[in-house]
Every structure is written in structure tokens, then in C-alpha cells.
Write an enzyme that holds these catalytic residues in place. Sequence first.
Site, short mmCIF file in Angstrom:
data_model
loop_
_atom_site.label_atom_id
_atom_site.label_comp_id
_atom_site.label_asym_id
_atom_site.label_seq_id
_atom_site.Cartn_x
_atom_site.Cartn_y
_atom_site.Cartn_z
N TYR A 108 0.85 -0.98 0.04
CA TYR A 108 0.16 -0.05 -0.07
C TYR A 108 0.83 1.49 -0.02
O TYR A 108 2.01 1.29 0.63
CB TYR A 108 -0.84 -0.27 1.40
CG TYR A 108 -1.78 1.15 1.34
CD1 TYR A 108 -3.02 1.38 0.86
CD2 TYR A 108 -1.31 2.26 2.32
CE1 TYR A 108 -3.88 2.40 0.96
CE2 TYR A 108 -2.23 3.22 2.34
CZ TYR A 108 -3.48 3.40 1.77
OH TYR A 108 -4.10 4.48 1.91
N GLU A 197 -3.32 7.56 -4.02
CA GLU A 197 -3.23 6.33 -3.45
C GLU A 197 -2.91 5.37 -4.55
O GLU A 197 -3.44 5.17 -5.58
CB GLU A 197 -4.50 5.92 -2.67
CG GLU A 197 -4.44 4.65 -2.31
CD GLU A 197 -5.76 4.17 -1.40
OE1 GLU A 197 -6.07 4.53 -0.20
OE2 GLU A 197 -6.63 3.68 -2.40
#
Length: 387
Positions: A108, A197
Site C-alpha cells: 500500500y 493512492e
Amino acid sequence: MKIHEYQARELLADAGVPVPASSVVENVDQAVQAYDKIGGMVVVKAQVFAGGRGKAGFVKLCNTADEVKTAAEFMFNNRMISNQTGPEGVEAKKLLVAKAVDIESEYYMAVVLDRTKRCPVVMVSREGGVEIEVVADENPDAIVKQWLDPHLGLMGFQVTKLVAALGLTEKDQIKAAGKVLRGLVKVFYQYDCALAEINPLIRTPEGEILAIDAKMNFDDNAVFRHKRLQEMFDPSEENPKELRAQEHNLTYIDLDGNIGCLVNGAGLAMGTMDLIKLHGGEPANFLDVGGSVTKEGAIEAFRIILDDPEVTGVLVNIFGGIAKCDTIAEALIAAANEIGFKVPVVVRLEGTNVERARELLKEANIDQLIPADDLTDAAKKVCAKVA
Ligand code: ADP
Ligand code: MG
């Protein structure tokens, strides 16, 4: 403002982040054609402004043209319901057909604005994938953060720390992950993002580092200076009432209640909603007509509120400063003549030209218009009317 994954991938690719080849399609035939071009194993992904697609069945790995056809038909014909949508779900108007990759690890990587610290924060985790919210809840230490100086941006030592947190050991992979991180931060700064993101960033068994899902939100107040973002804007994904309001310089946010609010000033709008709630009501919207509202703008505001079938009462709360009460009164009268008030409209006016406004309203003698003495009185009256 939000953009789709396929658009976020373009911005990332331009900043030097490796992303697998893909095509955007708008119907089933195009999806099959895209498969014929890419070949092998692909992933078909619904392009919607909500995450949780994988779990909802809107990210599908496919090995043949037939599988692509079935997946595309499913995604175009069903609404996607995930933990990030309401129970009514969202419609996919576009799909992405992307080359599938072998995944060894999912990471992530994100940059968001930390409002408390007043600077961007970079977050990375070696536990990326579809469960990052669970990681954040149950194992927050697995997410490593670095705060960025707004002027200096991402520093070399921060790249080292963040990449180390991913647990990569091969030199090439460390370098590749650093490049992705720099690319992501570059996009964040360059386009005035509120969020950028990559989830997941993956490592293939061969050691390649690739971004296979991306999400970006931008500061609405900065979009004017990015032509590229303006071109990416997809009005079909926006709330039509909110769009209509935007075109007239009104700040409008749709809410779930039944009391329409027309207010000048964001703070006053918040206060108005608070008082409605205090007296047992539920606001249908937040509408700030702004300080320099024109009669036309105010009429449009009434149209938007009164078009909403959920609205069974309206509270007009104007504190005339730069905005003049008589302008609002004229707009009220014009709106009443044009649309006719089918629901009670409680009006509280105070400030500049209030006497003139009261006279105008009295002369107009509008059905359903209920004057109020002050804000509490107005909130009580409108709540009683819709109860
Ligand atoms: P969402 O975050 O909306 O669920 P993702 O694009 O992150 O959607 O996809 C969910 C999961 O599907 C990923 O974590 C990954 O395991 C798998 N996936 C997505 N894209 C690919 C791809 N190109 N190749 C292989 N697997 C993929
Ligand atoms: Mg994802």
C-alpha cells in the site's frame, strides 16, 4: 473532484510509475476487442468512484474472450454495491481491461493531506491489497508514515525509510519502489491532490514493481489551474443537483432529510442545520448562496431545492451583509410566481435592507410563506410544519 482509476493510471504513468498496459471500454464488444489486443490473462475492472470493487465482484480475472464478455456483461448490467456505496449501489459506464500480472506481494502506498499537521503525509504498508482498512483498524503499526514539508517535499531519507518499511531486499526492487514513491508524491504536488493512492502496488515473482490500482481526489478549489484535470472531469458521475448549483456559483450538498435550506454563508448554513436538528428536523441539503448572490442565483437556488421531491418544507435564513435582504426577497417572489410554493417556506431575514425586504414580501402576499422572527423561531416553525 475525483477521477477514475484509468485516469489516475495515466497520471502515474506520466510521472514514471510502471502500470500494466490497459484499455478503457464503454461496451461489451469493445471489451472483447480490447482482450484480443492484450491477450493472455487480463483483469476486467469497473470504473466507478467507489472502492471495494474486488469484493463486490467488479474486478474479474479472465483468461478467454468469452470470460471477458461474461464479466463485461455482468458489470454493465448490474449496479455495484460495496462497503463504500449506498445500498442502491453505483452504475459502471466504463470498464478497464488491463493486462493481469502474477502477484507475489501486495503493498500500500498513499499520500493524503494531514489537516491536523497541515502538511501531506505519506503512508506505506507491506500489507496492501483489499483489506487496508482492516489493517488500519487492527494493526495500525503496519502502516508507516512520513510527514512532508510542504515546500521541500519528499526527502531522500524519507524515501529510504518508507521503502525499508516495505521489506524489500533486492537493490533493483528498492530502487523501483523509490521511483514509484517519488512519482506518486510528484503527482500529489503537481495536481493539488487531496489523496493519491496506489493499492495495491505489487511485486511479481520476477521482482517487477507495478501499480495495479490507483485512486485520486483533488482539491476542488485548485482544479481551475489544471487543464488536464478539467478534461478528466466526468459530469455523469456527479450528483446532478450539485452540478447545477456549481454552474451558478452556489455551494450545494445533497443530504438525506426533508427540510430544504437556503442560506448565505457556510458558517450560517452549518448553524442553520444544527438548529433544525436541535428542533427535531433533518436538513435535505446544505446550500450556501454566497455573499455576493444575485437575484438569478437565488432563484436557481430555489428551483434546485423545490425540484427535490424529498423536500416537504424550506427554511430560508439570510443574514444580509454584502448580500441584500431585498435581493433575496425579490428572488423569493420571482420563484413563487414561477414555480409556486407547494411546500411551506419559512423565511428569516436580518440585516442589510431588511425593512424593504419585509415590505416586498408583505405586498407579494405569497401562499405558504411563513415569516419568522429569529433563527430559533424559524427552525421551530419549519420543523413543526414538516412533522
Ligand atoms: P479494489 O481496490 O476496488 O477492490 P483493485 O484494483 O485493487 O480493486 O483489485 C482488487 C484485487 O484484484 C487486487 O488486490 C488484486 O489482488 C487483484 N487485481 C487487480 N488488478 C490486477 C491485475 N492487473 N492482475 C492481477 N490481479 C489483479
Ligand atoms: Mg484497490
